[in-house]
Design an enzyme around this catalytic site. Sequence first.
Site, PDB file in Angstrom:
ATOM      1  N   CYS A   2       0.872  -1.177   0.000  1.00  0.00           N
ATOM      2  CA  CYS A   2       0.000   0.000   0.000  1.00  0.00           C
ATOM      3  C   CYS A   2       0.904   1.222   0.000  1.00  0.00           C
ATOM      4  O   CYS A   2       1.589   1.499   0.983  1.00  0.00           O
ATOM      5  CB  CYS A   2      -0.909  -0.008   1.229  1.00  0.00           C
ATOM      6  SG  CYS A   2      -1.995   1.439   1.340  1.00  0.00           S
ATOM      7  N   GLU A 127      -3.996   1.037  -5.993  1.00  0.00           N
ATOM      8  CA  GLU A 127      -3.045   0.019  -6.415  1.00  0.00           C
ATOM      9  C   GLU A 127      -2.996   0.010  -7.930  1.00  0.00           C
ATOM     10  O   GLU A 127      -3.969   0.366  -8.594  1.00  0.00           O
ATOM     11  CB  GLU A 127      -3.445  -1.346  -5.869  1.00  0.00           C
ATOM     12  CG  GLU A 127      -2.316  -2.360  -5.892  1.00  0.00           C
ATOM     13  CD  GLU A 127      -1.065  -1.861  -5.176  1.00  0.00           C
ATOM     14  OE1 GLU A 127      -0.153  -1.371  -5.893  1.00  0.00           O
ATOM     15  OE2 GLU A 127      -0.993  -1.932  -3.939  1.00  0.00           O
TER      16      GLU A 127
END
Length: 351
Positions: A2, A127
């Site tokens: 992340c 992402e």
Amino acid sequence: MCGRTSCHLPIDVLARACAYRDRQGRERLPEWKDPDKYCPSYNTSPQSNSPVLLSRLHFEKGADPSERIIAPMRWGLVPSWFKEDDPSKLQFNTTNCRSDTIMEKRSFKVPLGKGRRCVVLADGFYEWQRRQGTSHKQPYFIYFPQAKTEESGSTDVVESPEHWKKVWDNWRLLTMAGIFDCWEPPEGGDLLYSYTIITVDSCKSLNDIHPRMPAILDGEEEVSKWLDFGEVSTEEALKLIHPTENITFHAVSSVVNDSGNNTPECVTPISLLVKKEPKASRSSQKMMQWLATKSPKKEDPKTPQKTESDVPQWSNQFLQKSPLPTKRGATGLLERWLKQEEPVAKRPHNQ
């Protein structure tokens, strides 16, 4: 992993989104610590400040551990034992902490052993999916399913901007498990609170996008257990760290690729549906080429017409003629085209 999040809600809205019940069952809102350090952003990157949720007991001895504080902290944990005078001199990346090595690395094991557990707050995280055979990466915005959004995993529906603005009114914040630490400059100065996000293997629905995802605490019970470091041991708390399938996502514009872009466009859904023209087969391509270059033209009335006896007779004149009428349309054109493509036989000698 992340490496980029969004948390754009104003201070008061963010606090309301974190409403909870204390041990007496009373509904409470967490109090802010250093709210002036919070900068709402649609595109938050490491080394900037983000809001985290933690127990009041970390700041006030004797406080009710069930009471909560929201505090902006630096993303990228700076260990308390770090001896340099500048956090940017840290030689390793602490943006994320892998769950499978959390007890092996001093930077994470020490603060975790001290109960320094926090919940990282965000609208969602980003992402990037690498497209096979290309260098292009498609960004996605990933978040909890919302009451007014489509079913999990849907990337085909693009809501209107008006709808998307209404969704934020009752947005369910993404709650990610984190560890924080407190670093004091060797030469003195303000304490620096910083955090890392724990990551796990991706759930099935996200695996095609990226193999790792944040450890998400799904629901008030999990959040409460993770924060209550006095009653819930480290061993028990780590049982909460696992992938969750309760997640949804949509594709977003590549504008989010630049961390300097901080606009609603970063989270606005886009459609990946592109209408593709069917690819013509080789025979179809020849047909289209022939139609473009050899299509029948109107005959010049001044040109004398040849009689059937004047037309050269090739080998196929000896074949039995079909009694069927001449075909029109695409089939007829195809047959005539195929005849023209046949090898021309030599003219027979006169007997």
